[in-house]
Design a protein around this motif. Structure first.
Motif, PDB file in Angstrom:
ATOM      1  N   VAL A 115       1.000  -0.991  -0.162  1.00 55.05           N
ATOM      2  CA  VAL A 115       0.090   0.113  -0.082  1.00 55.05           C
ATOM      3  C   VAL A 115       1.101   1.401  -0.024  1.00 55.05           C
ATOM      4  CG1 VAL A 115      -1.733   1.283   1.511  1.00 55.05           C
ATOM      5  CG2 VAL A 115      -2.166  -1.213   1.428  1.00 55.05           C
ATOM      6  N   PRO A 116       1.387   2.279  -0.899  1.00 54.17           N
ATOM      7  CA  PRO A 116      -0.688   1.987  -1.367  1.00 54.17           C
ATOM      8  C   PRO A 116      -0.232   2.037  -3.333  1.00 54.17           C
ATOM      9  CG  PRO A 116       0.831   4.166  -1.602  1.00 54.17           C
ATOM     10  CD  PRO A 116       0.894   3.537  -1.013  1.00 54.17           C
ATOM     11  N   LEU A 117       0.661   1.806  -3.645  1.00 61.42           N
ATOM     12  CA  LEU A 117       1.494   1.434  -4.722  1.00 61.42           C
ATOM     13  C   LEU A 117       0.259   0.018  -5.347  1.00 61.42           C
ATOM     14  CD1 LEU A 117       5.400   1.444  -4.202  1.00 61.42           C
ATOM     15  CD2 LEU A 117       3.821   3.294  -4.791  1.00 61.42           C
ATOM     16  N   HIS A 118      -0.685  -0.966  -4.568  1.00 64.62           N
ATOM     17  CA  HIS A 118      -1.086  -1.612  -4.966  1.00 64.62           C
ATOM     18  C   HIS A 118      -2.141  -1.322  -5.975  1.00 64.62           C
ATOM     19  CE1 HIS A 118      -3.133  -0.765  -2.074  1.00 64.62           C
ATOM     20  NE2 HIS A 118      -4.383  -1.019  -1.821  1.00 64.62           N
ATOM     21  N   LEU A 119      -2.751  -0.064  -5.923  1.00 67.81           N
ATOM     22  CA  LEU A 119      -3.568   0.318  -6.859  1.00 67.81           C
ATOM     23  C   LEU A 119      -3.224   1.470  -7.335  1.00 67.81           C
ATOM     24  CD1 LEU A 119      -6.509   0.578  -4.220  1.00 67.81           C
ATOM     25  CD2 LEU A 119      -6.216  -1.015  -5.853  1.00 67.81           C
ATOM     26  N   ALA A 120      -1.761   1.993  -7.685  1.00 67.95           N
ATOM     27  CA  ALA A 120      -1.071   3.093  -8.889  1.00 67.95           C
ATOM     28  C   ALA A 120      -1.283   2.563  -9.852  1.00 67.95           C
ATOM     29  CB  ALA A 120      -0.321   3.271  -8.264  1.00 67.95           C
ATOM     30  N   ALA A 121      -0.716   1.830 -10.529  1.00 64.52           N
ATOM     31  CA  ALA A 121      -0.988   1.446 -11.588  1.00 64.52           C
ATOM     32  C   ALA A 121      -2.241   1.769 -12.076  1.00 64.52           C
ATOM     33  CB  ALA A 121      -0.533  -0.030 -12.120  1.00 64.52           C
ATOM     34  N   SER A 122      -3.017   0.716 -11.425  1.00 68.87           N
ATOM     35  CA  SER A 122      -4.803   0.458 -11.899  1.00 68.87           C
ATOM     36  C   SER A 122      -5.170   1.881 -12.255  1.00 68.87           C
ATOM     37  CB  SER A 122      -5.802  -0.230 -11.058  1.00 68.87           C
ATOM     38  OG  SER A 122      -6.727  -0.354 -11.455  1.00 68.87           O
ATOM     39  N   LEU A 123      -4.762   2.503 -10.949  1.00 71.91           N
ATOM     40  CA  LEU A 123      -5.198   3.814 -11.001  1.00 71.91           C
ATOM     41  C   LEU A 123      -4.560   4.481 -12.503  1.00 71.91           C
ATOM     42  CD1 LEU A 123      -7.163   6.153  -9.875  1.00 71.91           C
ATOM     43  CD2 LEU A 123      -5.050   7.178  -8.398  1.00 71.91           C
ATOM     44  N   ALA A 124      -3.654   5.078 -12.381  1.00 73.68           N
ATOM     45  CA  ALA A 124      -3.159   5.745 -13.336  1.00 73.68           C
ATOM     46  C   ALA A 124      -3.469   5.137 -14.895  1.00 73.68           C
ATOM     47  CB  ALA A 124      -1.373   5.555 -13.284  1.00 73.68           C
ATOM     48  N   THR A 125      -3.420   4.787 -15.106  1.00 70.44           N
ATOM     49  CA  THR A 125      -4.405   4.069 -16.173  1.00 70.44           C
ATOM     50  C   THR A 125      -6.298   3.690 -16.453  1.00 70.44           C
ATOM     51  OG1 THR A 125      -4.324   1.681 -15.547  1.00 70.44           O
ATOM     52  CG2 THR A 125      -2.938   2.775 -16.950  1.00 70.44           C
ATOM     53  N   TYR A 126      -6.888   4.250 -15.327  1.00 66.38           N
ATOM     54  CA  TYR A 126      -8.350   4.080 -14.791  1.00 66.38           C
ATOM     55  C   TYR A 126      -8.924   4.981 -16.094  1.00 66.38           C
ATOM     56  CZ  TYR A 126     -12.780   3.984 -12.976  1.00 66.38           C
ATOM     57  OH  TYR A 126     -14.482   3.284 -12.744  1.00 66.38           O
ATOM     58  N   PRO A 127      -9.204   4.680 -16.874  1.00 62.59           N
ATOM     59  CA  PRO A 127      -9.874   5.669 -18.295  1.00 62.59           C
ATOM     60  C   PRO A 127     -10.748   6.225 -18.462  1.00 62.59           C
ATOM     61  CG  PRO A 127     -10.599   3.301 -18.743  1.00 62.59           C
ATOM     62  CD  PRO A 127      -9.760   3.347 -17.723  1.00 62.59           C
ATOM     63  N   HIS A 128     -11.506   6.061 -16.872  1.00 64.75           N
ATOM     64  CA  HIS A 128     -12.797   7.026 -16.640  1.00 64.75           C
ATOM     65  C   HIS A 128     -12.457   7.923 -16.203  1.00 64.75           C
ATOM     66  CE1 HIS A 128     -14.398   3.031 -18.403  1.00 64.75           C
ATOM     67  NE2 HIS A 128     -14.809   2.761 -17.144  1.00 64.75           N
ATOM     68  N   LEU A 129     -11.164   8.730 -15.251  1.00 65.04           N
ATOM     69  CA  LEU A 129     -10.931   9.587 -15.743  1.00 65.04           C
ATOM     70  C   LEU A 129     -10.427  10.396 -16.323  1.00 65.04           C
ATOM     71  CD1 LEU A 129     -10.692   9.203 -11.372  1.00 65.04           C
ATOM     72  CD2 LEU A 129     -12.785  10.440 -12.374  1.00 65.04           C
ATOM     73  N   SER A 130      -9.756  11.668 -16.227  1.00 61.02           N
ATOM     74  CA  SER A 130      -8.570  12.211 -16.602  1.00 61.02           C
ATOM     75  C   SER A 130      -8.013  12.341 -15.588  1.00 61.02           C
ATOM     76  CB  SER A 130      -8.983  14.247 -17.221  1.00 61.02           C
ATOM     77  OG  SER A 130      -8.865  14.905 -15.591  1.00 61.02           O
ATOM     78  N   LEU A 131      -6.388  12.616 -17.259  1.00 59.61           N
ATOM     79  CA  LEU A 131      -4.923  12.520 -16.100  1.00 59.61           C
ATOM     80  C   LEU A 131      -5.253  13.466 -15.282  1.00 59.61           C
ATOM     81  CD1 LEU A 131      -2.360  11.532 -15.988  1.00 59.61           C
ATOM     82  CD2 LEU A 131      -1.696  13.849 -17.480  1.00 59.61           C
ATOM     83  N   ALA A 132      -5.790  14.709 -14.726  1.00 59.66           N
ATOM     84  CA  ALA A 132      -5.884  15.654 -13.927  1.00 59.66           C
ATOM     85  C   ALA A 132      -6.468  14.956 -12.063  1.00 59.66           C
ATOM     86  CB  ALA A 132      -6.482  16.960 -13.731  1.00 59.66           C
ATOM     87  N   GLU A 133      -7.656  14.420 -12.694  1.00 59.99           N
ATOM     88  CA  GLU A 133      -8.349  13.779 -11.826  1.00 59.99           C
ATOM     89  C   GLU A 133      -7.853  12.652 -11.500  1.00 59.99           C
ATOM     90  OE1 GLU A 133     -12.517  14.894 -13.742  1.00 59.99           O
ATOM     91  OE2 GLU A 133     -11.951  13.150 -14.353  1.00 59.99           O
ATOM     92  N   ARG A 134      -7.318  11.656 -12.108  1.00 58.28           N
ATOM     93  CA  ARG A 134      -6.207  11.146 -11.345  1.00 58.28           C
ATOM     94  C   ARG A 134      -5.402  10.885 -10.038  1.00 58.28           C
ATOM     95  NH1 ARG A 134      -4.636   7.893 -17.133  1.00 58.28           N
ATOM     96  NH2 ARG A 134      -6.916   7.775 -17.807  1.00 58.28           N
TER      97      ARG A 134
END
Length: 462
Positions: A115-134
């Motif tokens: 934690v918190p890197l366990h979700l970092a990759a998923s959040l970085a590529t989450y297509p439903h949010l903009s880069l700024a929102e991520r």
């Protein structure tokens, strides 16, 4: 059932939901004689199954997380753990049908990292949010990690206000925070206590890499919470009486308790009330709580479940959640229900369903079938064999700001009388986990007051 001379002291547990079953098992395991009274013809409370033709139907879709250590203990205790497995790793498909370029699939997945890197990759590529929102999500998560969910000040504000102060856009709330929060809290961020929201996200996403891995029953819920639970109660020596509603409880001059049911008065050394807050209020003796009216101030929130049986397979994953649609979470219940003949049975779980809970079935059919066809193109070619709805108007307590000060502890002012239920002061929202924790706590308080040793199954659960 005959009296077991090896057991001494008598405890009566009122209510056969998860809280009551847990209390009864804990008290019996500690050597007490226990009677469990349940007004319904089954155990399990609001987590149950029923028959509809060839199907065995759950009243609603219930899941748990790896961090739900008390519920996992419960499954082990009744022998049901193999029937409700957990994902190897968190993986939630998220389908946005309102995307400007057409339906788009994203995933919330964890990696094998701390934690918190366990979700970092998923959040970085989450297509439903903009880069700024991520990026803003990461900053808010770090702020959440520093909060104490038990801080009374957090209970007084709503989650949406806190998210706004920490730079979360309306889209970010919809596509991430409410995606998780509505399902776990049964409320949108604007109507949820910040304290409970902090507890959910800090425990589920920021405590341990695997904390949010999802588990759910592969068999009907009634098999776990009625059939296996009844077997465990019987094996523990608990006298279980169904269709038995308590009319009154009172304290005797000698300090014991009378519990009145039709045709019988039971005498007990300890009583655990494990029924909803309104029913508890009606049974409480005078003086048991300083302000019993607070129980009636704990609101309730509904959950609607839409059940659709198709003549063919239209969903090729166990579940998904949706954005840009009234549909929230969709689960494949084909195998668990016993459906045969090549069709597929989907359960659509709609939390915080205040707007739909009283809508006629015909209107719900007109609303949800086209939405499922938008989400699942294969459904457009399928025939609907069956469509029905289950409604739980008081599915959970409402996790509104300020609810924390209304939730009572297990101990009351009346010696020998204890409270259990997900609505009591567990620190958790209204979940199966909270219900089991409350039952452990109530049983532990009763045994402590009686001077009996009690080995808590989970130290963190109490």
């Amino acid at each position: 059932m005959t009296h077991d001379p090896r057991r001494s002291g008598h405890a009566v547990v009122v209510g056969g939901g998860l809280a009551g079953i847990t209390s009864a098992l804990e008290l019996a395991d500690a050597g007490m004689r226990v009677t469990l009274l349940e007004g319904r013809p089954r155990l399990g409370g609001l987590v149950f199954s029923f028959r509809r033709g060839e199907l065995t139907v759950d009243n609603g879709q219930h899941v748990y997380l790896r961090c739900c250590t008390a519920y996992r203990w419960f499954l082990d205790r009744v022998g049901g753990a193999p029937l409700a497995p957990i994902q190897d790793r968190l993986d939630v498909p998220v389908l946005d049908v309102a995307h400007r370029n057409g339906p788009r699939l994203g995933r919330l997945r964890r990696a094998a990292l701390p934690v918190p890197l366990h979700l970092a990759a998923s959040l970085a590529t989450y297509p439903h949010l903009s880069l700024a929102e991520r990026a803003s999500v990461g900053r808010a998560a770090l702020a959440l990690k520093g909060l104490d969910p038990a801080d009374p000040a957090l209970d007084g504000i709503d989650f949406a206000t806190w998210l706004g102060r920490h730079g979360q856009s309306a889209r970010t709330v919809e596509a991430l925070w409410d995606l998780v929060g509505v399902a776990t809290l049964n409320a949108t961020a604007a109507h949820a206590s910040m304290g409970l929201a902090a507890m959910v996200f800090k425990t589920g996403l920021l405590s341990d890499p695997g904390a949010a891995d999802i588990g759910w029953s592969q068999v009907p819920l009634g098999e776990l919470h009625h059939t296996l639970a009844r077997k465990a109660l019987d094996s523990a020596g608990v006298r279980t009486e169904l269709r038995t509603r308590v009319s009154a409880i009172s304290r005797t001059e000698g300090g014991s308790w009378h519990v009145d049911v039709p045709g019988e008065r039971l005498e007990a050394d300890a009583v655990v009330l494990a029924v909803p807050q309104q029913e508890t209020h009606g049974l409480l003796p005078h003086g048991a709580l300083d302000d019993p009216g607070m129980l009636l101030d704990i609101g309730t929130a509904p959950i609607l479940n839409v059940h659709v049986v198709y003549d063919r397979k239209v969903l090729h994953r166990p579940f998904f959640t949706a954005l840009g649609s009234p549909v929230q979470w969709v689960f494949d219940r084909t195998d668990a229900s016993g459906l045969t003949g090549g069709g597929q049975y989907l359960a659509v779980s709609q939390s915080a369903a205040h707007d739909d809970i009283d809508t006629p079935v015909a209107e719900l059919r007109e609303r949800y079938l086209p939405e499922l066809e938008r989400l699942l193109p294969a459904a457009r070619r399928a025939q609907v064999r069956d469509f029905f709805v289950t409604r739980e108007r008081t599915a959970t307590f409402a996790p509104t700001p300020g609810v924390g000060r209304l939730r009572p502890a297990a101990r009351t002012n009346a010696p020998g009388l204890y409270l259990a239920g997900a609505w009591t002061a567990t620190g958790w929202p209204a979940t199966m986990e909270g219900a089991v924790r409350s039952g452990i706590t109530a049983a532990g308080a009763a045994l402590s007051s009686l001077g009996r040793p009690h080995r808590h199954p989970l130290k963190e659960a109490v």
